[in-house]
Design a protein around this motif. Structure first.
Motif, PDB file in Angstrom:
ATOM      1  N   ALA A   9       0.870  -1.175   0.000  1.00  0.00           N
ATOM      2  CA  ALA A   9       0.000   0.000   0.000  1.00  0.00           C
ATOM      3  C   ALA A   9       0.904   1.221   0.000  1.00  0.00           C
ATOM      4  O   ALA A   9       2.041   1.161   0.487  1.00  0.00           O
ATOM      5  CB  ALA A   9      -0.912  -0.001   1.221  1.00  0.00           C
ATOM      6  N   LEU A  43      -3.811  -5.155 -10.283  1.00  0.00           N
ATOM      7  CA  LEU A  43      -3.218  -5.937  -9.204  1.00  0.00           C
ATOM      8  C   LEU A  43      -2.115  -6.836  -9.750  1.00  0.00           C
ATOM      9  O   LEU A  43      -2.248  -7.416 -10.830  1.00  0.00           O
ATOM     10  CB  LEU A  43      -4.285  -6.803  -8.534  1.00  0.00           C
ATOM     11  CG  LEU A  43      -5.454  -6.080  -7.879  1.00  0.00           C
ATOM     12  CD1 LEU A  43      -6.455  -7.092  -7.335  1.00  0.00           C
ATOM     13  CD2 LEU A  43      -4.952  -5.182  -6.764  1.00  0.00           C
ATOM     14  N   VAL A  61      -0.439  -3.540  -5.216  1.00  0.00           N
ATOM     15  CA  VAL A  61      -1.598  -2.735  -5.598  1.00  0.00           C
ATOM     16  C   VAL A  61      -1.152  -1.435  -6.256  1.00  0.00           C
ATOM     17  O   VAL A  61      -0.046  -0.948  -6.005  1.00  0.00           O
ATOM     18  CB  VAL A  61      -2.490  -2.423  -4.375  1.00  0.00           C
ATOM     19  CG1 VAL A  61      -2.904  -3.703  -3.673  1.00  0.00           C
ATOM     20  CG2 VAL A  61      -1.788  -1.476  -3.413  1.00  0.00           C
ATOM     21  N   GLY A  63      -0.776   2.511  -6.886  1.00  0.00           N
ATOM     22  CA  GLY A  63      -0.701   3.635  -5.960  1.00  0.00           C
ATOM     23  C   GLY A  63      -1.395   4.880  -6.462  1.00  0.00           C
ATOM     24  O   GLY A  63      -1.671   5.796  -5.690  1.00  0.00           O
ATOM     25  N   MET A  71      -6.944  -1.146  -5.977  1.00  0.00           N
ATOM     26  CA  MET A  71      -6.252  -1.332  -4.699  1.00  0.00           C
ATOM     27  C   MET A  71      -7.187  -1.976  -3.682  1.00  0.00           C
ATOM     28  O   MET A  71      -6.812  -2.900  -2.950  1.00  0.00           O
ATOM     29  CB  MET A  71      -5.749   0.026  -4.188  1.00  0.00           C
ATOM     30  CG  MET A  71      -5.058  -0.013  -2.839  1.00  0.00           C
ATOM     31  SD  MET A  71      -6.206   0.278  -1.456  1.00  0.00           S
ATOM     32  CE  MET A  71      -5.094   0.181  -0.070  1.00  0.00           C
ATOM     33  N   HIS A  98      -4.468   5.295   1.403  1.00  0.00           N
ATOM     34  CA  HIS A  98      -4.278   3.847   1.521  1.00  0.00           C
ATOM     35  C   HIS A  98      -4.266   3.414   2.984  1.00  0.00           C
ATOM     36  O   HIS A  98      -4.840   2.379   3.336  1.00  0.00           O
ATOM     37  CB  HIS A  98      -2.970   3.437   0.848  1.00  0.00           C
ATOM     38  CG  HIS A  98      -3.067   3.332  -0.637  1.00  0.00           C
ATOM     39  ND1 HIS A  98      -2.300   2.463  -1.374  1.00  0.00           N
ATOM     40  CD2 HIS A  98      -3.852   3.989  -1.540  1.00  0.00           C
ATOM     41  CE1 HIS A  98      -2.596   2.587  -2.651  1.00  0.00           C
ATOM     42  NE2 HIS A  98      -3.530   3.526  -2.772  1.00  0.00           N
TER      43      HIS A  98
END
Length: 649
Positions: A9, A43, A61, A63, A71, A98
């Motif tokens: 994340a 992903l 994931v 950004g 994500m 995130h």
């Protein structure tokens, strides 16, 4: 071997994909667009064999803020998140968003990884650590490890691997997950020679080759051909593993990310959810009643609206009960975590816990009751929730049905039901703290269902009153017919549930069942004098008519019977067998049947056969009576017709 699902994340270009590649040797960016642009769009997946032999599944994931929905699909089922913060940029907008999402989803464990440490002086990294500690303060993750890493020199790699070893050991010690199979699908593709493959993190249950599973949103039954974990064919997948499942019975065009692989009959698609909702402190403004939102749960994104009962808007940092009404069905369970984002512009608003997956539309006049019930479902213990669910359902449920509704394991629900059931041999001592209890009903030798004792008591009073009122209006009836009673009081119950309740009341000697057709009060009933006189009058009238048997409408006219009363007397005589139906509106007294059979038998023994005219004259009746009478004897095989004559059978 123990397994760990770890996701990245953090802000775009902070080195998430590079970290995954250094740890695993696998580039998670698989799309041509990602390689050209140098950013993660979809992903990415990789796996890592730790020095101790345990396996880590890595989920990378995107950004970029435009790909938050991807994500969100990737962080489903994470055991641990690596929050990546670049040393040269520090905490950025997507770092914050995130991290907020990880909090809303209650990801169990977080490790902060400061990347790109080779681009800054050590002092800068130390200052960033202080900023991160301040950032984590009051979030519940204050004790999260803060590690440093360089994808260029691979400095910090060994320390990160040790941290992962510790995390997987802690997961193994906490035990393997159980329950019914539930796999939110995050990727669907076709593999040449194999067909449809889906991937995801197995949230609960176990999948084995040959299993028959179900995709609720598509209504598709599928069969598991084989399973892969970390690029290896495996016999079975356990809860907590990332897996690829090869499916038979479904084409890739028929399913998509957001679908769920489960057991048929377990999860019911729903578009109305009762939830607890927390609005982020960092939200740009209040969330208003009836706002359009984007709902994220598992790997699904669905548009809907939010409804509040006790307010017009929810302020940043506040928490409330709410109802979400979705434009498409979702497949969720009680206690699932979810995230809400604004419809437009796309920003993360908040999230919370699903309290009631199959919610009803609550009426304003019942607001206080609805909020109190939601509080019990949100904060009460299993016993309270089971009792409340049974009381709300207003019908018997099996332990399995209850488990599906409230999101608990079937064995736990069964145990609690046994503790609460008053007719399981332990007596009325088995009651909840509020005095409520449960009644067990047997539908057959194998099926057992449970219903709130308060529901049984309420329906028992209504039943007895209904029977009493019916018999007052219909005193010659033995009781009220089961079908009529069901239509009046129990139309919402299935037939076997209704019969289960009736059998319970019969066993408890609350009611009597007559001939399996009528429900009556316990004890003999007496018919009042006026009705008895009328019965005698009808019997005397038939005797006076003899073989000149009258039509029933003639009986009504001669004795001045009104329509409703007449029907009751007719049913009374038919039920007792005193009158025998021959044709429409013509009923023969039973004693005339015996007399007619005796005279006919004697005639045939002397003469061999008999005609209609001969029988008419023999008993002194009319052709309108003789013909249907003889046809009745043919049907009952007392006589055999040969042309115009009849002989004994």
């Amino acid at each position: 071997m123990a397994y760990l699902v770890v996701g990245t994340a953090g802000h775009i270009d902070h080195g998430k994909s590079s970290l995954v590649k250094v740890l695993s040797g696998i580039d998670p960016d698989r799309l041509l667009e990602e390689k050209k642009r140098g950013i993660t769009v979809e992903l990415g997946f990789a796996y890592l064999q730790l020095p101790g032999g345990n396996t880590v599944a890595l989920v990378d994931v995107p950004g970029h803020e435009r790909f938050i929905k991807n994500m969100l699909a990737g962080v489903t089922g994470l055991d641990l998140a690596l929050l990546i913060i670049a040393a040269d940029e520090g905490i950025m907008p997507q770092t914050q968003e995130h991290f907020a999402i990880l909090q809303l989803l209650e990801v169990r464990e977080i490790i902060i990884v400061i990347t790109k440490i080779d681009l800054v002086e050590p002092a800068v990294t130390e200052l960033l650590k202080e900023d991160i500690r301040a950032f984590l303060a009051g979030t519940g993750y204050e004790g999260a490890p803060i590690l440093t890493f360089s994808a260029v020199s691979q400095a910090g790699k060994e320390e990160l691997l040790r941290a992962l070893e510790m995390a997987v050991a802690e997961k193994a010690a906490s035990g393997k997950g159980d329950g019914v199979v539930r796999l939110p699908i995050d990727r669907v593709f076709a593999m040449p020679g194999f067909g449809t493959v889906v991937t995801g993190t197995l949230l609960s249950g176990e999948i084995k080759g040959g299993d028959q599973l179900f995709i609720p949103l598509k209504g598709k039954r599928v069969r598991v051909r084989n399973i892969q974990g970390h690029n290896q064919v495996i016999e079975s997948a356990q809860a907590g593993q990332r897996v690829a499942v090869n499916l038979a019975g479904v084409d890739t065009r028929e399913i998509e990310r957001g679908d769920t692989l489960t057991v048929e009959g377990w999860l019911t698609p729903t578009q109305r959810l009762d939830v607890s909702l927390s609005l982020l402190k960092t939200a740009a403004g209040p969330l208003r009643h009836f706002s359009r939102i984007r709902f994220y749960q598992g790997t699904a994104e669905i548009i809907g609206r939010v409804f509040f009962w006790d307010r017009e808007e929810l302020q940043p940092g506040e928490k409330a009960f709410a109802q979400l009404v979705l434009e498409k069905p979702a497949v969720v369970q009680k206690d699932d975590r979810y995230v809400l984002r604004s419809y437009s512009p796309l920003t993360t608003l908040g999230g919370g816990t699903i309290i009631e997956p199959l919610a009803r539309k609550h009426k304003k006049r019942d607001l206080a009751k609805a909020l109190a019930e939601l509080a019990v479902k949100a904060e009460g213990g299993p016993q309270e929730i089971i009792l409340l669910t049974l009381a709300q359902e207003q019908k018997p449920l099996s332990a399995e049905e209850l488990a599906r509704r409230i999101g608990y394991r079937g064995e736990e629900v069964e145990r609690i039901l046994q503790d609460l059931t008053v007719n399981n041999g332990a007596g009325a001592g088995n009651r909840a703290a509020n005095g409520e209890a449960v009644i067990a009903l047997s539908l057959n030798e194998r099926e057992r269902v449970y219903v709130a004792a308060s529901f049984v008591a309420e329906k028992e009073l209504a039943l007895l009153q209904t029977v009493k009122d019916y018999l007052q209006s219909n005193p010659l009836e033995p009781g009220i017919k089961k079908e009529l009673l069901r239509s009046r009081l129990f139309s919402s119950l299935e037939l076997n549930q209704f019969n289960g309740l009736l059998n319970y009341w019969v066993q408890q000697e609350k009611i009597a069942m007559i001939d399996g057709l009528f429900i009556a009060p316990i004890g003999a009933r007496s018919v009042n004098e006026a009705w008895l006189k009328q019965i005698s009058a009808i019997e005397e009238y038939y005797r006076a008519c003899g073989w000149q048997v009258p039509l029933w409408k003639t009986v009504e006219q001669e004795l001045q019977l009104d329509g409703k009363t007449s029907a009751q007397f007719l049913r009374y005589f038919l039920r007792k067998g005193d009158l025998l139906p021959l044709v429409a509106d013509l009923y023969l007294p039973q004693y005339l049947l015996a007399e007619g059979q005796a005279k006919l038998e004697e005639w045939c023994k002397q003469n061999g056969d008999i005609t209609v005219a001969q029988f008419r004259d023999l008993v002194g009746t009319t052709r309108k009576v003789a013909v249907p009478f003889l046809e009745y004897l043919d049907r009952t095989k007392f006589t055999v017709r040969n042309g115009d004559k009849r002989t004994l059978f």
